[in-house]
Design a protein around this motif. Sequence first.
Motif, PDB file in Angstrom:
ATOM      1  N   ARG A   1     138.353  26.702  46.298  1.00  0.00           N
ATOM      2  CA  ARG A   1     139.268  26.295  47.369  1.00  0.00           C
ATOM      3  C   ARG A   1     140.260  27.424  47.575  1.00  0.00           C
ATOM      4  N   ALA A   2     140.677  27.651  48.812  1.00  0.00           N
ATOM      5  CA  ALA A   2     141.571  28.785  49.064  1.00  0.00           C
ATOM      6  C   ALA A   2     142.563  28.484  50.171  1.00  0.00           C
ATOM      7  N   TYR A   3     143.712  29.150  50.068  1.00  0.00           N
ATOM      8  CA  TYR A   3     144.745  29.064  51.101  1.00  0.00           C
ATOM      9  C   TYR A   3     145.426  30.419  51.245  1.00  0.00           C
ATOM     10  N   ASP A   4     145.688  30.803  52.492  1.00  0.00           N
ATOM     11  CA  ASP A   4     146.453  32.016  52.800  1.00  0.00           C
ATOM     12  C   ASP A   4     147.337  31.706  53.999  1.00  0.00           C
ATOM     13  N   PRO A   5     148.607  32.121  53.991  1.00  0.00           N
ATOM     14  CA  PRO A   5     149.525  31.778  55.081  1.00  0.00           C
ATOM     15  C   PRO A   5     149.117  32.308  56.449  1.00  0.00           C
ATOM     16  N   GLU A   6     148.424  33.452  56.517  1.00  0.00           N
ATOM     17  CA  GLU A   6     148.089  34.058  57.804  1.00  0.00           C
ATOM     18  C   GLU A   6     146.630  34.471  57.940  1.00  0.00           C
ATOM     19  N   GLY A   7     145.896  34.549  56.839  1.00  0.00           N
ATOM     20  CA  GLY A   7     144.572  35.151  56.890  1.00  0.00           C
ATOM     21  C   GLY A   7     143.401  34.202  57.006  1.00  0.00           C
ATOM     22  N   MET A   8     143.644  32.913  57.202  1.00  0.00           N
ATOM     23  CA  MET A   8     142.558  31.937  57.182  1.00  0.00           C
ATOM     24  C   MET A   8     141.521  32.172  58.277  1.00  0.00           C
ATOM     25  N   ASP A   9     141.974  32.421  59.487  1.00  0.00           N
ATOM     26  CA  ASP A   9     141.027  32.607  60.600  1.00  0.00           C
ATOM     27  C   ASP A   9     140.156  33.839  60.384  1.00  0.00           C
ATOM     28  N   GLU A  10     140.765  34.900  59.863  1.00  0.00           N
ATOM     29  CA  GLU A  10     140.004  36.112  59.589  1.00  0.00           C
ATOM     30  C   GLU A  10     139.060  35.921  58.410  1.00  0.00           C
ATOM     31  N   ALA A  11     139.456  35.095  57.446  1.00  0.00           N
ATOM     32  CA  ALA A  11     138.675  34.933  56.222  1.00  0.00           C
ATOM     33  C   ALA A  11     137.451  34.035  56.396  1.00  0.00           C
ATOM     34  N   ARG A  12     137.553  33.025  57.246  1.00  0.00           N
ATOM     35  CA  ARG A  12     136.479  32.028  57.358  1.00  0.00           C
ATOM     36  C   ARG A  12     135.095  32.636  57.583  1.00  0.00           C
ATOM     37  N   PRO A  13     134.920  33.531  58.549  1.00  0.00           N
ATOM     38  CA  PRO A  13     133.571  34.079  58.759  1.00  0.00           C
ATOM     39  C   PRO A  13     133.110  35.039  57.673  1.00  0.00           C
ATOM     40  N   LEU A  14     134.018  35.438  56.784  1.00  0.00           N
ATOM     41  CA  LEU A  14     133.691  36.422  55.751  1.00  0.00           C
ATOM     42  C   LEU A  14     133.400  35.796  54.392  1.00  0.00           C
ATOM     43  N   LEU A  15     133.782  34.535  54.222  1.00  0.00           N
ATOM     44  CA  LEU A  15     133.680  33.903  52.911  1.00  0.00           C
ATOM     45  C   LEU A  15     132.916  32.586  53.012  1.00  0.00           C
ATOM     46  N   ASP A  16     131.604  32.684  52.975  1.00  0.00           N
ATOM     47  CA  ASP A  16     130.765  31.494  53.023  1.00  0.00           C
ATOM     48  C   ASP A  16     130.936  30.676  51.742  1.00  0.00           C
ATOM     49  N   GLY A  17     130.942  29.374  51.902  1.00  0.00           N
ATOM     50  CA  GLY A  17     130.979  28.492  50.745  1.00  0.00           C
ATOM     51  C   GLY A  17     132.360  28.203  50.217  1.00  0.00           C
ATOM     52  N   VAL A  18     133.403  28.749  50.841  1.00  0.00           N
ATOM     53  CA  VAL A  18     134.770  28.508  50.402  1.00  0.00           C
ATOM     54  C   VAL A  18     135.360  27.332  51.176  1.00  0.00           C
TER      55      VAL A  18
END
Length: 435
Positions: free
Chosen positions: A350-367
């Motif tokens: 499970r993960a949380y970032d204050p600003e990077g969620m939209d950028e991270a979603r397509p890069l981190l499958d399964g999170v």
Amino acid sequence: MHIAVIGTGYVGLVSGTCFSEFGHEVICIDTDKEKIKSLNNGKVPIFEPGLQAMIEKNAKAGHLKFGTDLKEAVANADAVFIAVGTPSRRGDGRADLTYVYAAAKEIAAALNGYTVIVTKSTVPVGTGREVGRIVQEANPSAEFDVVSNPEFLREGAAIEDFMRPDRVVVGTTEKRAQDVMSAIYRPLSLSRTPLVFTSIESSELTKYAGNAFLATKITFINEIADLCEKVGANVHDVARGIGLDGRIGSKFLHAGPGFGGSCFPKDTRALFETSSDVGAPLKIVEAVININETRKRQMAARITEACGGSVAGKIIAVLGLTFKPNTDDMRESPSLDILPALITAGATVRAYDPEGMDEARPLLDGVEFCQNSYGTLENADALVIITEWNEFRALDLTRVKSLMKTPVMVDLRNIYDPADMTDKGFAYTSIGRPI
């Protein structure tokens, strides 16, 4: 001065906006029509503290515009800044100059009277000369000079860095071009900012050398941290002890999971390839590249060890995904190595970032992405801090402990005190510090 900026990525958008803040008339050009439409509607595509407000202010005042018509923008400009991307080329690590040279050709066709063409993009030695050759070949009657003017912007502090820089490096030996660049940066003369004129080659190399040196400092203190763990020393004390030496300085001596971002990884690779091409390979830079890549992969093993030797079937809560705080940039972030390795090993992440969620979603499958810090912690077997956002520095540790299945914290940024964490009942792991 009338300025055209080609490219509305991080460097182009920040530079163009800050030039307009100086009082110049600026138009930022991009081929992405949707991006330009969004900018004209007040939507900024990147997160950078202070940028949104500065764009709105100068757009409203008429000093800053966004468009797609390169020809018109260049024809009316005193200076044209090339600020397009120079990503690492697949396969060999060299800087991909496709966009730079394409921009040069378009600029050549649009020149109208004497114009200074400025490479703001990070480019290898020799690029400026090649840009000049391309322009001359495409438009033999053009009246222009090519100048190198590298950026030294830290993501998360770019506005401050541009408005109050340590120095401005300008690569040109042509008096006419020097006068134009001096006029553009005249507002900085009030703060006595050094305006350093060099040859084009020296300016281009200065950018790469600066980034490589900073990357080396980070890598050095990371290796010292590993040594500290073996001998019972504290890397914070060591860093302070050497950082107070004026010849060394305290910046970039913070141990962690390795460097990432849009600059250090690609620039160190490009610099090493350039040095190899000319028969002067930079062995230190090569070592920095290899050590950093290995380190990011090693962080997953460190987390596994803290979890008793296996993460299979365990819930790992991760705070921070971007390569550093105060940005939404995910490029080469350590999280892109760490999280997939944990998932491959059988963990639920499970993960949380204050600003990077939209950028991270397509890069981190399964999170599994969560809405806040505490939402990641419910029934978690371990908490991992990857990015040192301010909101992670003052977590309610009693609440954190109550939410977790087991109070295991792996702090890859050393933002908590080991003794204090132990007193609060956490099995705490950090970088280069004894418990």
